[in-house]
Scaffold this active site. Structure first.
Site: not given
Length: 192
Positions: A77, A169, A171
């Site tokens: 990001c 993202h 994650e």
């Protein structure tokens, strides 16, 4: 060992948990002693480009990262954007590891680019939905491995030498995001 760089603006706990879930040894640090030992350096980030670069410089991380340019570095990001030469967000210089300028997303759609969007790529694994939250983008260039369409082509993954940038993202992108993160750690997306 994987080191997540802590400069005070980041999604560190979620990224650390994701990397641990993949089975890797991971340490969070902002010291030269630890970062110099890394095989892979992760530069996370959420926030404003200029503020992030101010903190990176205050902590002397720009110099620490510059002496570790032989290692794989993955920016996530804002971390991806920081690896570029410059950003229009705050008119600030970046780390300069990837050529180009970060600019505000130009689209008729709402900005920030928020939510799930499909990856477009020639790479066989890069074709599913991932989670984005950003208002600025990298330039479309030969370094773009995958992009999302959001009224314009928005670079989603870039690779330049040993630098990999992931705009979304991983994650927060479920099992698929973890697969992408593993691929980035294992070698990236070129010449698979």
């Amino acid at each position: 060992m994987i080191v997540i760089v802590d400069y005070g603006l980041g999604n560190i706990s979620n990224v650390k948990r994701a990397i641990e879930h993949l089975g890797y040894e991971v340490v969070v640090s902002n010291t030269s002693k630890i970062i110099d030992q890394a095989e892979t350096i992760i530069l996370p980030g959420v926030g404003h480009f200029k503020d992030a670069m101010s903190e990176i410089k205050r902590l002397n991380l720009n110099a620490i990262l510059a002496k570790n340019t032989d290692k794989k570095m993955i920016g996530i990001c804002l971390g991806m954007q920081l690896m570029y030469e410059h950003s229009d967000e705050g008119d600030a210089s970046g780390l300069g590891f990837i050529p180009g300028n970060i600019s505000r997303i130009q689209t008729e759609y709402p900005v920030p680019h928020l939510g799930w969007n499909n990856l477009v790529s020639k790479h066989p694994m890069l074709n599913q939905d991932v989670y984005f939250v950003h208002s600025y983008q990298a330039p479309m260039s030969e370094n773009v491995i995958a992009y999302a369409q959001y009224g314009a082509d928005i670079p989603a993954i870039v690779q330049f030498n040993n630098y990999i940038g992931i705009q979304f993202h991983p994650e927060k992108s479920g099992t698929y995001g973890l697969q992408i993160l593993r691929q980035a750690i294992q070698g990236g997306f070129i010449n698979d």
